[in-house]
Design a protein around this motif. Structure first.
Motif, PDB file in Angstrom:
ATOM      1  N   ALA A 269       0.800  -1.222   0.000  1.00  0.00           N
ATOM      2  CA  ALA A 269       0.000   0.000   0.000  1.00  0.00           C
ATOM      3  C   ALA A 269       0.836   1.275   0.000  1.00  0.00           C
ATOM      4  O   ALA A 269       0.288   2.379  -0.051  1.00  0.00           O
ATOM      5  CB  ALA A 269      -0.936   0.009   1.219  1.00  0.00           C
ATOM      6  N   ALA A 270       2.147   1.141   0.048  1.00  0.00           N
ATOM      7  CA  ALA A 270       3.012   2.300   0.272  1.00  0.00           C
ATOM      8  C   ALA A 270       3.025   3.266  -0.895  1.00  0.00           C
ATOM      9  O   ALA A 270       3.160   4.479  -0.725  1.00  0.00           O
ATOM     10  CB  ALA A 270       4.443   1.836   0.574  1.00  0.00           C
ATOM     11  N   GLY A 271       2.917   2.757  -2.114  1.00  0.00           N
ATOM     12  CA  GLY A 271       3.014   3.649  -3.262  1.00  0.00           C
ATOM     13  C   GLY A 271       4.442   4.149  -3.423  1.00  0.00           C
ATOM     14  O   GLY A 271       5.394   3.583  -2.891  1.00  0.00           O
ATOM     15  N   GLY A 272       4.587   5.233  -4.162  1.00  0.00           N
ATOM     16  CA  GLY A 272       5.921   5.749  -4.422  1.00  0.00           C
ATOM     17  C   GLY A 272       6.753   4.718  -5.157  1.00  0.00           C
ATOM     18  O   GLY A 272       6.279   3.996  -6.032  1.00  0.00           O
ATOM     19  N   ARG A 273       7.989   4.609  -4.771  1.00  0.00           N
ATOM     20  CA  ARG A 273       8.896   3.698  -5.464  1.00  0.00           C
ATOM     21  C   ARG A 273       9.251   2.475  -4.622  1.00  0.00           C
ATOM     22  O   ARG A 273      10.249   1.809  -4.857  1.00  0.00           O
ATOM     23  CB  ARG A 273      10.148   4.455  -5.889  1.00  0.00           C
ATOM     24  CG  ARG A 273       9.853   5.498  -6.988  1.00  0.00           C
ATOM     25  CD  ARG A 273      11.116   5.966  -7.672  1.00  0.00           C
ATOM     26  NE  ARG A 273      10.824   6.645  -8.911  1.00  0.00           N
ATOM     27  CZ  ARG A 273      10.836   7.961  -9.090  1.00  0.00           C
ATOM     28  NH1 ARG A 273      11.108   8.740  -8.049  1.00  0.00           N
ATOM     29  NH2 ARG A 273      10.570   8.510 -10.253  1.00  0.00           N
ATOM     30  N   LEU A 274       8.420   2.184  -3.602  1.00  0.00           N
ATOM     31  CA  LEU A 274       8.639   0.995  -2.781  1.00  0.00           C
ATOM     32  C   LEU A 274       7.748  -0.139  -3.231  1.00  0.00           C
ATOM     33  O   LEU A 274       6.614   0.073  -3.666  1.00  0.00           O
ATOM     34  CB  LEU A 274       8.346   1.285  -1.305  1.00  0.00           C
ATOM     35  CG  LEU A 274       9.175   2.326  -0.568  1.00  0.00           C
ATOM     36  CD1 LEU A 274       8.817   2.298   0.915  1.00  0.00           C
ATOM     37  CD2 LEU A 274      10.657   2.103  -0.763  1.00  0.00           C
ATOM     38  N   ARG A 275       8.245  -1.382  -3.114  1.00  0.00           N
ATOM     39  CA  ARG A 275       7.406  -2.549  -3.325  1.00  0.00           C
ATOM     40  C   ARG A 275       7.901  -3.665  -2.411  1.00  0.00           C
ATOM     41  O   ARG A 275       9.064  -3.682  -1.996  1.00  0.00           O
ATOM     42  CB  ARG A 275       7.415  -3.017  -4.785  1.00  0.00           C
ATOM     43  CG  ARG A 275       8.757  -3.458  -5.305  1.00  0.00           C
ATOM     44  CD  ARG A 275       8.690  -3.894  -6.764  1.00  0.00           C
ATOM     45  NE  ARG A 275       7.963  -5.132  -6.932  1.00  0.00           N
ATOM     46  CZ  ARG A 275       8.537  -6.333  -6.913  1.00  0.00           C
ATOM     47  NH1 ARG A 275       9.842  -6.459  -6.722  1.00  0.00           N
ATOM     48  NH2 ARG A 275       7.814  -7.414  -7.095  1.00  0.00           N
ATOM     49  N   PHE A 276       7.018  -4.581  -2.075  1.00  0.00           N
ATOM     50  CA  PHE A 276       7.357  -5.721  -1.233  1.00  0.00           C
ATOM     51  C   PHE A 276       8.147  -6.738  -2.051  1.00  0.00           C
ATOM     52  O   PHE A 276       7.699  -7.193  -3.094  1.00  0.00           O
ATOM     53  CB  PHE A 276       6.079  -6.357  -0.686  1.00  0.00           C
ATOM     54  CG  PHE A 276       6.301  -7.610   0.122  1.00  0.00           C
ATOM     55  CD1 PHE A 276       7.066  -7.589   1.277  1.00  0.00           C
ATOM     56  CD2 PHE A 276       5.728  -8.819  -0.281  1.00  0.00           C
ATOM     57  CE1 PHE A 276       7.268  -8.740   2.022  1.00  0.00           C
ATOM     58  CE2 PHE A 276       5.906  -9.966   0.466  1.00  0.00           C
ATOM     59  CZ  PHE A 276       6.682  -9.934   1.619  1.00  0.00           C
ATOM     60  N   GLY A 277       9.345  -7.077  -1.542  1.00  0.00           N
ATOM     61  CA  GLY A 277      10.183  -8.043  -2.246  1.00  0.00           C
ATOM     62  C   GLY A 277      10.126  -9.434  -1.666  1.00  0.00           C
ATOM     63  O   GLY A 277      10.329 -10.419  -2.375  1.00  0.00           O
ATOM     64  N   GLY A 278       9.867  -9.521  -0.346  1.00  0.00           N
ATOM     65  CA  GLY A 278       9.790 -10.828   0.281  1.00  0.00           C
ATOM     66  C   GLY A 278      10.479 -10.880   1.622  1.00  0.00           C
ATOM     67  O   GLY A 278      10.622  -9.873   2.320  1.00  0.00           O
ATOM     68  N   LEU A 279      10.939 -12.071   1.963  1.00  0.00           N
ATOM     69  CA  LEU A 279      11.514 -12.383   3.269  1.00  0.00           C
ATOM     70  C   LEU A 279      13.028 -12.418   3.199  1.00  0.00           C
ATOM     71  O   LEU A 279      13.610 -12.917   2.245  1.00  0.00           O
ATOM     72  CB  LEU A 279      10.999 -13.763   3.720  1.00  0.00           C
ATOM     73  CG  LEU A 279      11.613 -14.381   4.977  1.00  0.00           C
ATOM     74  CD1 LEU A 279      11.161 -13.624   6.220  1.00  0.00           C
ATOM     75  CD2 LEU A 279      11.227 -15.860   5.072  1.00  0.00           C
ATOM     76  N   LYS A 280      13.673 -11.911   4.257  1.00  0.00           N
ATOM     77  CA  LYS A 280      15.132 -12.027   4.417  1.00  0.00           C
ATOM     78  C   LYS A 280      15.404 -12.842   5.677  1.00  0.00           C
ATOM     79  O   LYS A 280      14.853 -12.562   6.740  1.00  0.00           O
ATOM     80  CB  LYS A 280      15.775 -10.643   4.538  1.00  0.00           C
ATOM     81  CG  LYS A 280      17.205 -10.636   5.066  1.00  0.00           C
ATOM     82  CD  LYS A 280      18.193 -11.235   4.092  1.00  0.00           C
ATOM     83  CE  LYS A 280      19.594 -11.360   4.714  1.00  0.00           C
ATOM     84  NZ  LYS A 280      20.107 -10.140   5.310  1.00  0.00           N
ATOM     85  N   VAL A 281      16.277 -13.847   5.554  1.00  0.00           N
ATOM     86  CA  VAL A 281      16.608 -14.754   6.657  1.00  0.00           C
ATOM     87  C   VAL A 281      18.125 -14.875   6.762  1.00  0.00           C
ATOM     88  O   VAL A 281      18.831 -14.801   5.756  1.00  0.00           O
ATOM     89  CB  VAL A 281      15.992 -16.153   6.412  1.00  0.00           C
ATOM     90  CG1 VAL A 281      16.380 -17.124   7.524  1.00  0.00           C
ATOM     91  CG2 VAL A 281      14.478 -16.071   6.297  1.00  0.00           C
TER      92      VAL A 281
END
Length: 528
Positions: A269-281
């Motif tokens: 929902a952030a908009g702009g130039r952000l997007r969800f990429g996933g999980l970091k472990v």
């Protein structure tokens, strides 16, 4: 958005005489000669001597850590304990009384003493406030007595899962904390330190654009992280979202399913130039800190095999969730034992139907021949950081030994296996300059040169390869986003040293000029 014609001397990958890109509504309309594309009233932006090239990407970068490196004291170039102490005293003088001092990029391998300081030295150097030094890998910290007391770390403190507390006589902590033990100190002192603000993050992102980066794989935590933020790294990034000049595909370090689900919802929902990429472990630690999980002991500490942070069952559960949420999975693995375990996890995910293109191993530093072949067979992305070689020239062979050195950062072997390669910096572990990474992928700073890449393969790793790893395309073609970098040279003809010296002329993201801007600060330190 107003149409414009961006011209240079040439466009990389096109026939001679191609020197212009026509941009409208954030997309490429045409690529050809400026003479053919000019029209009355069309704005023209000229870059004499330049080469228009696909946008450079960094597949693995810590934006909050980068902002911290711009704001906080760096110890990377300290020569010895005396120099280290002088820097800390000078930094403490300008802080309000009682404020915690957090310093980044401590490098024991560069100190004349060849070891980490301890709390006794820090107590004598800065006696009036909590002090915490973060090793440049981010996996080890050194705390003074005030910090240990605030964090509740003493003789009777149990070792945290996935971490350790160095101890001296009577089990008294020396101040040296490893892996998850660092989190105990960070949580205690970060609220007492000058905070990293959204404006710091924006300044850092502008600096990244000035290095030619158009997009990054942004690694953030749902917690404060190890770089000195006073709040959740994710919260900080979201506060800055509307003003970030480059794209950021965000991979989230989350401890619970609820945290990951919330992060995905907020980023979608952030908009702009952000997007969800996933999980970091995390599956292990670092080579420099002797915490990378190895099949056999380190060459310089044969009895130590590193720290295993991978819980396969938990990792599989969280990975499946990340995939359901529309993201991917990025797992940190440096040692050969860690890489083997991570590939086991990813092999299970692929057998369950996961797209290999959504699975990444971060660093893939020390591998076995069998696991190099597995990377190719599984088509899992090796997200690598060639610039590590610049920092490790004096001690890498000492750490892994001559036998394992040939398959340490084995870029050519991975490429020949058919594995997808994505380039990054792990900034602030290394400076965020992608051309440094391209150069190091080619000449490897002299370390096992036969594992170096040719010019085209090294360039592809930081353009198409890194773009694919963050869900983007680096294509320069009509209809594609007008995202590209203007360089002062042809990166395929330039020498590695030419690349290290090159200054980017311009960066465009979605048709908008992103840098370099006069106020942008592109953090840098000497590197080979």
């Amino acid at each position: 958005m107003t149409a414009r014609l961006v011209t240079a001397d040439t466009v990389l990958g096109f026939e001679p005489g191609t020197d212009a890109v026509l941009v409208e509504a954030g997309r490429i309309v045409a690529i050809g000669s400026a003479a053919a594309l000019r029209r009355p009233g069309l704005i023209e932006v000229r870059h004499p001597g330049g080469t228009i090239a696909p946008g450079l990407r960094d597949a693995h970068l810590h934006p909050v850590g980068h902002a911290g490196a711009l704001r906080r004291i760096s110890l990377k170039s300290a020569s010895d304990f005396g120099d280290l102490s002088a820097r800390l005293r000078a930094a403490a003088k300008v802080l309000p009384a009682g404020t915690a001092l957090i310093a980044l990029r401590l490098d024991d391998e560069s100190l004349a003493e060849g070891r980490l300081p301890d709390r006794t030295m820090l107590d004598a150097t800065v006696p009036d406030r909590p002090v915490l030094l973060i090793r440049y890998c981010g996996h080890i910290a050194v705390a003074n007595t005030a910090t240990l007391e605030i964090a509740g770390i003493g003789m009777d403190t149990s070792e945290p899962v996935g971490g350790s507390i160095d101890r001296g006589e009577n089990r008294a902590p020396t101040g040296i904390l490893r892996e998850t033990a660092v989190d105990l100190a960070i949580a205690a002192v970060e609220p007492l330190a000058p905070p990293i603000e959204p404006d710091d993050l924006i300044a850092g992102a502008a600096g990244l654009a000035s290095t030619g980066l158009t997009g990054v794989g942004a690694i953030v935590s749902t917690e404060a992280g190890c770089w000195g933020a006073a709040e959740s790294e994710l919260d900080l990034l979201l506060e800055a979202a509307s003003r970030i000049p480059i794209t950021m595909t965000v991979f989230v370090s989350a401890a619970t399913a609820e945290q990951l689900e919330s992060a995905a919802t907020r980023l979608h929902a952030a908009g702009g130039r952000l997007r969800f990429g996933g999980l970091k472990v995390f599956a292990d630690g670092s080579l420099g800190g002797h915490t990378a999980a190895m099949h056999h002991g380190f060459a310089d500490r044969p009895k130590e095999r590193g720290t295993d942070r991978l819980d396969p069952a938990w990792c599989l559960t969280m990975s499946r969730l990340a995939l359901r949420l529309g993201g991917g999975v990025a797992i940190h693995a440096i040692g050969d034992r860690a890489n083997s375990g991570v590939l086991d996890v990813m092999e299970t995910l692929i057998a369950e139907g996961a797209d290999p293109g959504l699975l990444r191993v971060e660093h893939a530093s020390v591998l076995t021949e069998a696991d190099v072949a597995r990377f190719g067979r599984l088509q899992v992305t090796a997200s690598v950081q060639p610039a590590f070689l610049a920092s490790e020239t004096t001690w890498l062979e000492k750490r892994v030994g001559s036998d394992r050195l040939a398959l340490t950062y084995p870029f050519r072997s991975l490429l020949e296996s058919g594995a997808p390669l994505a380039g990054g910096s792990d900034c602030p572990v290394e400076p965020p300059h992608p051309l440094y990474g391209v150069a190091a992928a080619r000449d490897r700073c002299g370390i096992v040169p036969e594992q170096g890449l040719d010019a085209a393969s090294a360039w592809a790793m930081f353009t198409g390869g890194s773009a694919a790893a963050i869900g983007e395309s680096a294509a320069l073609e009509p209809g594609a986003p007008a995202t590209f970098t203007v360089l002062p040279l042809d990166p395929l003809l330039a020498t590695p040293d030419d690349l290290r010296q090159a200054e980017v002329q311009a960066t465009y993201v979605g048709g908008s000029f992103a840098g370099p801007t006069p106020e942008a600060v592109a953090w840098n330190e000497p590197t080979q």
